[in-house]
Enzyme design. Sequence first.
Site, PDB file in Angstrom:
ATOM      1  N   GLY A   8      40.953 -15.523  53.433  1.00 28.67           N
ATOM      2  CA  GLY A   8      40.989 -14.943  54.772  1.00 28.67           C
ATOM      3  C   GLY A   8      39.567 -14.763  55.292  1.00 28.67           C
ATOM      4  N   ASP A  68      36.687 -17.061  44.696  1.00 30.64           N
ATOM      5  CA  ASP A  68      36.288 -15.664  44.536  1.00 30.64           C
ATOM      6  C   ASP A  68      34.805 -15.675  44.233  1.00 30.64           C
ATOM      7  OD1 ASP A  68      37.515 -12.907  44.548  1.00 30.64           O
ATOM      8  OD2 ASP A  68      36.209 -12.819  42.786  1.00 30.64           O
TER       9      ASP A  68
HETATM   10  P1  ITT Z   1      39.089 -13.878  50.326  1.00 31.72           P
HETATM   11  O1  ITT Z   1      39.377 -13.046  49.103  1.00 31.72           O
HETATM   12  O2  ITT Z   1      40.169 -13.827  51.346  1.00 31.72           O
HETATM   13  O3  ITT Z   1      38.653 -15.271  49.996  1.00 31.72           O
HETATM   14  P2  ITT Z   1      36.851 -12.031  50.569  1.00 31.72           P
HETATM   15  O4  ITT Z   1      35.773 -11.836  51.581  1.00 31.72           O
HETATM   16  O5  ITT Z   1      37.669 -10.823  50.184  1.00 31.72           O
HETATM   17  O6  ITT Z   1      37.813 -13.212  51.088  1.00 31.72           O
HETATM   18  P3  ITT Z   1      35.820 -12.147  47.874  1.00 31.72           P
HETATM   19  O7  ITT Z   1      36.770 -11.148  47.360  1.00 31.72           O
HETATM   20  O8  ITT Z   1      35.569 -13.391  47.049  1.00 31.72           O
HETATM   21  O9  ITT Z   1      36.225 -12.693  49.313  1.00 31.72           O
HETATM   22  O10 ITT Z   1      34.437 -11.421  48.155  1.00 31.72           O
HETATM   23  C1  ITT Z   1      33.284 -12.150  48.337  1.00 31.72           C
HETATM   24  C2  ITT Z   1      32.219 -11.302  49.007  1.00 31.72           C
HETATM   25  O11 ITT Z   1      30.957 -11.703  48.461  1.00 31.72           O
HETATM   26  C3  ITT Z   1      32.179 -11.645  50.493  1.00 31.72           C
HETATM   27  O12 ITT Z   1      32.872 -10.674  51.227  1.00 31.72           O
HETATM   28  C4  ITT Z   1      30.702 -11.650  50.790  1.00 31.72           C
HETATM   29  O13 ITT Z   1      30.308 -10.358  51.120  1.00 31.72           O
HETATM   30  C5  ITT Z   1      30.054 -12.034  49.455  1.00 31.72           C
HETATM   31  N1  ITT Z   1      29.772 -13.476  49.416  1.00 31.72           N
HETATM   32  C6  ITT Z   1      30.408 -14.435  48.701  1.00 31.72           C
HETATM   33  N2  ITT Z   1      29.881 -15.639  48.947  1.00 31.72           N
HETATM   34  C7  ITT Z   1      28.901 -15.439  49.844  1.00 31.72           C
HETATM   35  C8  ITT Z   1      27.998 -16.291  50.501  1.00 31.72           C
HETATM   36  O14 ITT Z   1      28.029 -17.609  50.332  1.00 31.72           O
HETATM   37  N3  ITT Z   1      27.125 -15.751  51.340  1.00 31.72           N
HETATM   38  C9  ITT Z   1      27.097 -14.421  51.554  1.00 31.72           C
HETATM   39  N4  ITT Z   1      27.915 -13.536  50.991  1.00 31.72           N
HETATM   40  C10 ITT Z   1      28.814 -14.041  50.135  1.00 31.72           C
END
Ligand code: ITT
Length: 196
Positions: A8, A68
């Site tokens: 999402g 994730d």
């Molecule tokens: P989904 O679970 O729906 O995929 P989410 O935002 O909850 O979305 P995660 O649980 O994997 O996803 O949390 C990942 C967090 O880590 C995300 O909210 C960002 O704050 C950070 N993050 C991950 N990859 C990143 C990137 O490439 N650049 C910046 N921040 C990142």
Amino acid sequence: MKLVLATGNKGKLREFKQMCKDEVVPFSDLLGEMEIVEDADSFKGNALIKARVIYEKLGEEYLVVSDDSGISVPVLGGEPGIYSARYAGAGATDKENLLKLVESVKSKGLAKTPAYYTAAIAIVSKYGEYVVHGWMHGEVLSEPRGDKGFGYDPMFIPNGYEETLGELDDDIKKRISHRAKALKLAKPIIEMLKRA
Ligand code: ITT
């Protein structure tokens, strides 16, 4: 088999679209918005939870890919790590999470410190489950710069660069990111499953 992305997160979706030649459909286009409880103790575990939930709802015609990811700061004992999306509390925005990490780095009296991003990509289909990982190492700053990318990008400088991911072109992140590296491993698996 149709490929669906179990995320999402708009920033992740944008990056997957840039990096995949296949059409990438977010699960919300097919199922609407949905909250998935991510209560595993690893990136791998949470990636599998997300892909399994969506695969179970969509069925055998689909190949579901999830991501994730998060940022880990060794001087903070690895925080925020798997809690990156809710570092400033449940429902926190990207900006609130970034500001909390800025404060945590400042509280150590540091202007910058080593950090790394991790991405676990899970692939779930009727042929089974796969998980691959990618990492990007660098430093986090106590003064964020730029507004490109998403999440913690304005405070992260990848190794070998002077600018933050908030300042660097999307094209660079697309080549060197944790997500790009994991996707490079995931692509041959996805191709194999599509032909199976
Ligand atoms: P989904 O679970 O729906 O995929 P989410 O935002 O909850 O979305 P995660 O649980 O994997 O996803 O949390 C990942 C967090 O880590 C995300 O909210 C960002 O704050 C950070 N993050 C991950 N990859 C990143 C990137 O490439 N650049 C910046 N921040 C990142």
